[in-house]
Design a protein around this motif. Structure first.
Motif, PDB file in Angstrom:
ATOM      1  N   ALA A   1       0.807  -1.224   0.000  1.00 26.52           N
ATOM      2  CA  ALA A   1       0.000   0.000   0.000  1.00 26.52           C
ATOM      3  C   ALA A   1       0.839   1.272   0.000  1.00 26.52           C
ATOM      4  N   ARG A   2       2.144   1.150   0.170  1.00 29.38           N
ATOM      5  CA  ARG A   2       2.990   2.354   0.200  1.00 29.38           C
ATOM      6  C   ARG A   2       3.080   2.957  -1.196  1.00 29.38           C
ATOM      7  N   PRO A   3       2.690   4.228  -1.375  1.00 30.24           N
ATOM      8  CA  PRO A   3       2.676   4.821  -2.715  1.00 30.24           C
ATOM      9  C   PRO A   3       4.067   5.125  -3.274  1.00 30.24           C
ATOM     10  N   GLU A   4       5.075   5.224  -2.418  1.00 32.28           N
ATOM     11  CA  GLU A   4       6.403   5.604  -2.890  1.00 32.28           C
ATOM     12  C   GLU A   4       7.233   4.425  -3.402  1.00 32.28           C
ATOM     13  N   VAL A   5       6.701   3.196  -3.262  1.00 25.72           N
ATOM     14  CA  VAL A   5       7.408   2.025  -3.750  1.00 25.72           C
ATOM     15  C   VAL A   5       6.482   1.166  -4.601  1.00 25.72           C
ATOM     16  N   GLU A   6       7.089   0.410  -5.498  1.00 28.51           N
ATOM     17  CA  GLU A   6       6.348  -0.576  -6.273  1.00 28.51           C
ATOM     18  C   GLU A   6       6.832  -1.954  -5.833  1.00 28.51           C
ATOM     19  N   LEU A   7       5.908  -2.765  -5.381  1.00 30.67           N
ATOM     20  CA  LEU A   7       6.233  -4.103  -4.912  1.00 30.67           C
ATOM     21  C   LEU A   7       6.369  -5.022  -6.124  1.00 30.67           C
ATOM     22  N   LEU A   8       7.608  -5.419  -6.437  1.00 28.89           N
ATOM     23  CA  LEU A   8       7.853  -6.255  -7.609  1.00 28.89           C
ATOM     24  C   LEU A   8       7.571  -7.727  -7.327  1.00 28.89           C
ATOM     25  N   SER A   9       7.985  -8.194  -6.153  1.00 27.99           N
ATOM     26  CA  SER A   9       7.729  -9.585  -5.796  1.00 27.99           C
ATOM     27  C   SER A   9       7.827  -9.766  -4.288  1.00 27.99           C
ATOM     28  N   VAL A  10       7.177 -10.830  -3.823  1.00 29.52           N
ATOM     29  CA  VAL A  10       7.228 -11.210  -2.411  1.00 29.52           C
ATOM     30  C   VAL A  10       7.498 -12.703  -2.360  1.00 29.52           C
ATOM     31  N   ARG A  11       8.475 -13.080  -1.568  1.00 24.24           N
ATOM     32  CA  ARG A  11       8.748 -14.505  -1.354  1.00 24.24           C
ATOM     33  C   ARG A  11       8.383 -14.829   0.092  1.00 24.24           C
ATOM     34  N   ARG A  12       7.511 -15.815   0.257  1.00 25.01           N
ATOM     35  CA  ARG A  12       7.014 -16.191   1.584  1.00 25.01           C
ATOM     36  C   ARG A  12       7.466 -17.616   1.887  1.00 25.01           C
ATOM     37  N   ARG A  13       7.961 -17.806   3.120  1.00 24.09           N
ATOM     38  CA  ARG A  13       8.348 -19.144   3.559  1.00 24.09           C
ATOM     39  C   ARG A  13       7.826 -19.378   4.965  1.00 24.09           C
ATOM     40  N   LEU A  14       7.347 -20.586   5.189  1.00 25.35           N
ATOM     41  CA  LEU A  14       6.896 -21.002   6.514  1.00 25.35           C
ATOM     42  C   LEU A  14       7.711 -22.215   6.926  1.00 25.35           C
ATOM     43  N   HIS A  15       8.229 -22.191   8.145  1.00 24.53           N
ATOM     44  CA  HIS A  15       9.039 -23.281   8.668  1.00 24.53           C
ATOM     45  C   HIS A  15       8.397 -23.773   9.958  1.00 24.53           C
ATOM     46  N   GLY A  16       8.252 -25.091  10.083  1.00 22.90           N
ATOM     47  CA  GLY A  16       7.669 -25.680  11.273  1.00 22.90           C
ATOM     48  C   GLY A  16       8.676 -26.545  11.997  1.00 22.90           C
ATOM     49  N   ASP A  17       8.238 -27.221  13.040  1.00 23.65           N
ATOM     50  CA  ASP A  17       9.104 -28.079  13.837  1.00 23.65           C
ATOM     51  C   ASP A  17       9.681 -29.238  13.023  1.00 23.65           C
ATOM     52  N   GLU A  18       8.984 -29.650  11.992  1.00 24.13           N
ATOM     53  CA  GLU A  18       9.425 -30.781  11.181  1.00 24.13           C
ATOM     54  C   GLU A  18      10.574 -30.429  10.245  1.00 24.13           C
ATOM     55  N   ASP A  19      10.813 -29.153   9.996  1.00 23.48           N
ATOM     56  CA  ASP A  19      11.847 -28.720   9.049  1.00 23.48           C
ATOM     57  C   ASP A  19      13.233 -28.906   9.633  1.00 23.48           C
TER      58      ASP A  19
END
Length: 97
Positions: free
Chosen positions: A79-97
């Motif tokens: 939502a920030r107007p001064e930047v353009e979000l090109l990509s987002v990388r999301r990772r979730l790590h649990g106890d099994e990792d």
């Protein structure tokens, strides 16, 4: 225990110096820390004027809470107007990792 991370690749607007870049990136980092109590820092592209990479990490005992915080953080940056979000990388790590 669950750990969630986000990596934002940002394109900055009309920025001509690293000082101008800091004046855009630092408020975003500070707002994420203040609003959501997450660990966040500029983690890449430090020498480029118009690009920034921001990394963020959250630890939680509940995946629902973790996902909610990550979603809110992503919406704030997008939502920030001064930047353009090109990509987002999301990772979730649990106890099994």
């Amino acid at each position: 225990m669950y750990v969630g991370t986000l990596s934002f690749d940002l394109l900055l607007g009309d920025v001509r110096s690293l000082k101008e870049k800091r004046s855009i990136v630092r408020p975003i980092v500070a707002e994420l820390q203040r609003k959501y109590a997450v660990s966040v820092a500029e983690v890449g592209d430090q020498d480029l004027h118009r690009r920034a990479e921001i990394g963020l990490a959250v630890v939680s005992g509940d995946t629902g809470h973790l996902t909610d915080v990550l979603n809110r953080c992503e919406r704030l940056v997008a939502a920030r107007p001064e930047v353009e979000l090109l990509s987002v990388r999301r990772r979730l790590h649990g106890d099994e990792d």
